[in-house]
Design an enzyme around this catalytic site. Structure first.
Site, PDB file in Angstrom:
ATOM      1  N   ASP A 256      22.040 -51.210 -56.523  1.00 29.35           N
ATOM      2  CA  ASP A 256      22.327 -52.205 -57.559  1.00 29.35           C
ATOM      3  C   ASP A 256      21.075 -52.549 -58.371  1.00 29.35           C
ATOM      4  O   ASP A 256      19.982 -52.695 -57.818  1.00 29.35           O
ATOM      5  CB  ASP A 256      22.842 -53.468 -56.839  1.00 29.35           C
ATOM      6  CG  ASP A 256      23.260 -54.549 -57.786  1.00 29.35           C
ATOM      7  OD1 ASP A 256      24.210 -54.330 -58.547  1.00 29.35           O
ATOM      8  OD2 ASP A 256      22.643 -55.641 -57.756  1.00 29.35           O
ATOM      9  N   GLU A 298      22.790 -48.043 -60.428  1.00 32.46           N
ATOM     10  CA  GLU A 298      23.410 -48.937 -61.420  1.00 32.46           C
ATOM     11  C   GLU A 298      22.321 -49.396 -62.376  1.00 32.46           C
ATOM     12  O   GLU A 298      21.399 -50.116 -61.997  1.00 32.46           O
ATOM     13  CB  GLU A 298      24.056 -50.141 -60.754  1.00 32.46           C
ATOM     14  CG  GLU A 298      24.910 -50.925 -61.732  1.00 32.46           C
ATOM     15  CD  GLU A 298      24.478 -52.357 -61.976  1.00 32.46           C
ATOM     16  OE1 GLU A 298      25.136 -53.028 -62.784  1.00 32.46           O
ATOM     17  OE2 GLU A 298      23.481 -52.832 -61.397  1.00 32.46           O
TER      18      GLU A 298
END
Ligand code: GLC
Length: 626
Positions: A256, A298
């Site tokens: 992330d 991401e």
């Protein structure tokens, strides 16, 4: 994939480690490296026989054209992990064989940014189950050859994580795990150049904590503390969790918010060069310990930065979100102009061995990031164009078909992002509310069109759970004080199992219309998935090109591999469009082609093709004798 020898990988790892941590101010780097190796060795020893077989046979599995993904929240989809077992048939029926579980690790109990503030990476959110249930579920999914992915939040931990708790108690070792300052001077200096991630709901980049008399870097929410990657112990702690998750049996790990992990005074603290050796080291460690596991990065940032995270020469992330395509899809739908999408498709080159994730919607907002020069070149004013898109998808632009909400609206600049479900943003909500059958029909065509692009583009198509059933915006979040301030909850709601069960039932007239829309979208999706799986040319190793046509409303892609040819036409306007195929014929020859979805026959002989409103064609060589 992973062609280098083990000793080659080790050598590269040592060199990179030395370059990043060789003269760190905290620890003896060679001692730390030894510890890292022991850790890797321990996890390697713990790979199960089944995992070892996957490591031998499944490297690069994500490049396969058969992989079709879905991203979902376990609680919203099936209440919990145990309940998920009963929903596997649904996933199989649709043809999905890759599940990205949205954050399942234990988040802080209070507000936790949809699970992205993790307090314990080694246990599962007790509301959905535990690792025993997860293990059972993975066993069942693997039996059906369904791959899985979990989130790993690497930029920050929750302030309730044990590292942060120790830091808050004044433990100097753990204070070094985060980015802390005793005076306001340095935080103020950072604030000059570092933009805010959540200017509305969580302004500023630092938070002051009285108990330790320190300003802690909190780029996201106050309860999400940024980690200090300059500290080799942080890297080791992160690798420990990475390998722990890999050994739980997942096939992909989503890293992330990677553009944020390295901070430097005087910069934006985004996409800094120092991030790349860290990601490459993670990839090398995975290659050495658990090579069937893929890393998904991401990075919702400028397009050229995104491709940079595949790596320059050697892979860093195996898979990246194709955010540029997602934004271009929504842009093309609003403007009926596909030129930016065509340019981006050709401009953004994926490193060999890497793959895109192609998606239309996800759990987050849509941010309008475009290349300014390209936008200007095509005659758009970048500021006004962004304002147009914001209004269009909010639903205030006068000719819009869309209804959504703003996310992180900045009063001073007028800047904002947009939220909403795919169906509502495509016009279904408005059409249904007005009982306007023509608008409803167009909305369904738009949904099908966007799905047809992601299902035929090179990479892994990823469905956001609920979109395959045309679920509409849900405003319930406004009644929950933990969620009310975050409009991303507009498109995060319980899956409508009742509607799914009713799809084939006879129902009253009013419900009938909505259900028939859901049914069309669902069956359309199923057909696209099944058709895609029969097209080996769609695998990620084969390059895809976009063709600038003489008609800007139509997006056209092609792939060519020996005798195989795929051509896709997508009309992004509600008007009929005619495209001349001469430009294709000059590239691809004068082939007779057949559309796999409707059976239409087209010849790329330089004549023209007529496309109806939002019509799309998936053409392959027609081998049938006529
Ligand atoms: C990612 C997630 C987003 C979250 C953020 C902070 O961008 O997709 O939902 O708010 O990271 O962890």
């Amino acid at each position: 994939m992973h062609k280098t020898t083990e000793s080659g990988l080790n050598k590269e790892l040592v060199q990179l480690y030395q370059s990043v941590y060789g003269d760190n101010p905290y620890y003896d780097a060679s001692e730390c490296y030894k510890e890292l190796q022991l850790l890797m060795y321990r996890y390697q020893e713990q790979r199960t026989p089944k995992q070892i077989i996957r490591d031998q046979n499944k490297q690069g599995w994500y490049l396969d054209e058969h992989i079709v993904g879905m991203t979902l929240y376990v609680d919203l989809f099936s209440d919990d992990l145990a309940g998920f077992v009963n929903r596997i048939d649904y996933i199989k029926e649709l043809g999905v064989n890759f599940i990205h579980f949205m954050p399942i690790l234990r988040g802080r109990p209070d507000e936790n940014d949809g699970g992205y503030a993790v307090m314990d990476y080694k246990s599962i959110n007790p509301e959905i189950g535990d690792f025993e249930e997860f293990d059972k579920l993975l066993g069942l999914l693997h039996k059906d050859d369904i791959h899985t992915c979990v989130d790993f939040v690497i930029n920050h931990t929750a302030k309730e994580h044990e590292w942060a708790k120790k830091a808050l108690s004044g433990d100097a070792t753990y204070m070094n795990y985060y980015l802390m300052h005793t005076t306001k001077e340095t935080p103020d200096a950072y604030d000059v150049t570092v933009p805010e991630v959540f200017p509305g709901v969580a302004p500023g980049n630092f938070t002051y904590y009285d108990e330790i008399g320190r300003y802690v870097m909190t780029s996201f929410y106050e309860f999400q503390w940024d980690l200090n990657y300059k500290n080799p112990k942080v890297f080791e702690g992160i690798i420990d969790i990475l390998l722990f998750l890999a050994n739980k049996g997942v096939d992909m790990i989503r890293l992330d918010a990677i553009p944020f992990i390295w901070k430097k005074l005087g910069t934006t603290c985004r996409n800094l060069d120092e991030i790349h050796p860290i990601l490459r080291m993670m990839h090398l460690i995975v290659d050495l310990v658990c090579p069937s596991v893929a890393l998904l990065g991401e990075a919702i940032v400028e397009a050229t930065e995104i491709v940079g995270y595949f790596g320059e020469e050697e892979l860093e992330c195996d898979v990246m979100y194709n955010a540029p395509l997602m934004v271009n899809l929504w842009n093309s739908l609003a403007t009926r102009d596909t030129r930016l999408m065509t340019e981006d498709t050709n401009r953004l080159k994926v490193l060999e061995g890497g793959a895109w994730i192609n998606y239309v919607r996800c759990h987050d907002d849509i941010g309008w990031g475009f290349n300014e020069a390209m936008t200007k070149n095509l005659g758009f004013d970048p500021y006004l164009h962004k304002q147009f898109l914001i209004d269009f998808y909010l639903g205030t632009y006068k000719d819009t078909f869309s209804v959504g909400e703003l996310y992180e609206y900045d009063e001073k600049t007028g800047d904002a992002r947009n939220c909403g479900t795919m169906a509502s943003l495509c016009g279904l909500e408005k059409g249904l509310a007005a009982s306007d059958h023509y608008q409803i029909e167009l909305a369904i065509k738009r949904i099908q069109l966007l799905n047809a692009v992601i299902m035929s583009s090179t990479g892994i198509p990823l469905i956001y759970s609920g979109d395959e059933m045309a679920m509409l915006n849900n405003h319930d979040y406004k009644r929950d004080e933990k969620k009310a301030h975050d409009s991303r909850w507009l498109h995060r709601m319980k899956f409508d199992w009742q509607a799914y069960e009713d799809l084939d039932k006879k129902v009253d007239k009013e419900t009938y219309i909505e259900l028939s829309c859901k049914s069309q979208v669902y069956t359309g999706m199923k057909k696209l998935i099944a058709t895609r799986k029969g097209l080996s040319i769609l695998r990620s190793e084969i390059k895809q090109f976009a063709v600038p046509l003489d008609n800007k409303h139509v997006y056209c892609i092609y792939k060519i591999d020996k005798n195989d040819l795929f051509v896709g036409f997508f009309n992004f306007s509600e008007d009929r469009q005619i495209v001349k195929t001469s430009v294709l014929a000059s590239h691809l020859g004068h082939s007779d082609m057949k559309d796999l979805l409707q059976g239409k026959r087209v010849n790329l002989d330089g004549e023209s093709v007529l496309l109806g409103p939002y019509e799309y064609l998936w053409l392959v060589k027609d081998t049938v004798e006529k």
